[in-house]
Design a protein around this motif. Structure first.
Motif, PDB file in Angstrom:
ATOM      1  N   THR A  44       0.833  -1.206   0.000  1.00 47.52           N
ATOM      2  CA  THR A  44       0.000   0.000   0.000  1.00 47.52           C
ATOM      3  C   THR A  44       0.869   1.258   0.000  1.00 47.52           C
ATOM      4  O   THR A  44       0.548   2.251  -0.665  1.00 47.52           O
ATOM      5  N   ASP A 130      -6.894  -0.686  -3.744  1.00 50.86           N
ATOM      6  CA  ASP A 130      -6.090  -1.150  -2.612  1.00 50.86           C
ATOM      7  C   ASP A 130      -6.780  -2.311  -1.897  1.00 50.86           C
ATOM      8  O   ASP A 130      -7.943  -2.188  -1.500  1.00 50.86           O
ATOM      9  N   GLU A 131      -6.076  -3.394  -1.725  1.00 48.45           N
ATOM     10  CA  GLU A 131      -6.542  -4.614  -1.040  1.00 48.45           C
ATOM     11  C   GLU A 131      -7.658  -5.326  -1.810  1.00 48.45           C
ATOM     12  O   GLU A 131      -8.440  -6.079  -1.223  1.00 48.45           O
ATOM     13  N   THR A 162      -3.439  -3.902  -5.195  1.00 52.02           N
ATOM     14  CA  THR A 162      -2.600  -4.362  -4.095  1.00 52.02           C
ATOM     15  C   THR A 162      -3.306  -5.447  -3.289  1.00 52.02           C
ATOM     16  O   THR A 162      -4.525  -5.573  -3.323  1.00 52.02           O
TER      17      THR A 162
HETATM   18 MG    MG Z   1      -1.912  -2.915   2.137  1.00 56.35          MG
END
Ligand code: MG
Ligand code: ATP
Length: 199
Positions: A44, A130-131, A162
């Motif tokens: 991240t 993200d994620e 990510t």
């Molecule tokens: Mg992360």
């Protein structure tokens, strides 16, 4: 010139021509798909670093955060005043604690709608999901939906995904895949996540 200097100069010349050759052959211009995965720390962080980079040139950027567990985020605090940045966060908040599949799926699909909008907007230069890997892993999102949105995005748009355990189809599509390798993590020795460092 000493022998050592001569050898050094020759090695540098060789290196330079090698690098020049590679630079000259990389001429294709388009947005990229990048995946930051692996168990080590930095995924991240690297994504936000790239966001900062793009904002630095005045490009429009969209960040979608698929996990609300670590709710605070120093980069977001600092960058959210930039009118070129848009951040969408999973609303009702999937965290490691919630075990309500239905509510999590609903929250995921809600924020995914924001992601889809960003992925269709040619004015948006960089999109960070993200994620997102966990959404696929838990089955809140399906791979075909994600793959299609990525494949149909504007050609100039770069996307960063990510999260650990990236789906193999995402890895196959990506131009750049970086696996953060965990050599050691302080957390495992009892170090608490630190404000401004870990989030
Ligand atoms: Mg992360
Ligand atoms: P960061 O946000 O620091 O770049 P990350 O995105 O690579 O980390 P995540 O799996 O998303 O890693 O981690 C979320 C939180 O867990 C962050 O606070 C991060 O610092 C921490 N963390 C990252 N890797 C590990 C690890 N191997 N063990 C324990 N905690 C970790």
């Amino acid at each position: 010139m000493t022998d050592r200097e001569t050898r050094h100069r020759r090695a540098m010349q060789k290196l330079k021509s090698h690098v020049d050759e590679r630079v000259a052959s990389a001429t294709e211009q388009r947005g990229q798909l990048l995946v930051f995965t692996g168990n080590g720390k930095g995924k991240t962080t690297a994504a936000w670093g790239t966001v900062t980079r793009a904002l630095g040139y005045g490009y429009r950027v969209g960040v979608v955060q698929f996990i609300k567990g670590q709710w605070e985020c120093g980069e977001r605090e600092r960058l959210q005043e930039d009118p070129n940045l848009e951040v969408a966060i999973m609303a009702t908040g999937f965290t490691w604690e919630t075990q309500n599949r239905e509510a999590d799926t609903r929250a995921c699909l809600e924020v995914w709608a924001e992601a889809e909008r960003l992925l269709a907007d040619p004015e948006v230069y960089l999109v960070v999901l993200d994620e997102i890997t966990y959404m696929l892993k838990f089955g809140y999102l399906d791979i075909d939906t994600v793959r299609q949105a990525l494949a149909n995005r504007p050609p100039e748009q770069t996307v960063i995904l990510t999260g650990r355990n990236a789906h193999r189809e995402l890895l196959a599509m990506a131009d750049t895949v970086t696996e953060m390798q965990e050599v050691r993590h302080g957390f495992n020795a009892g170090l608490e996540a630190r404000r401004g460092i870990d989030y």
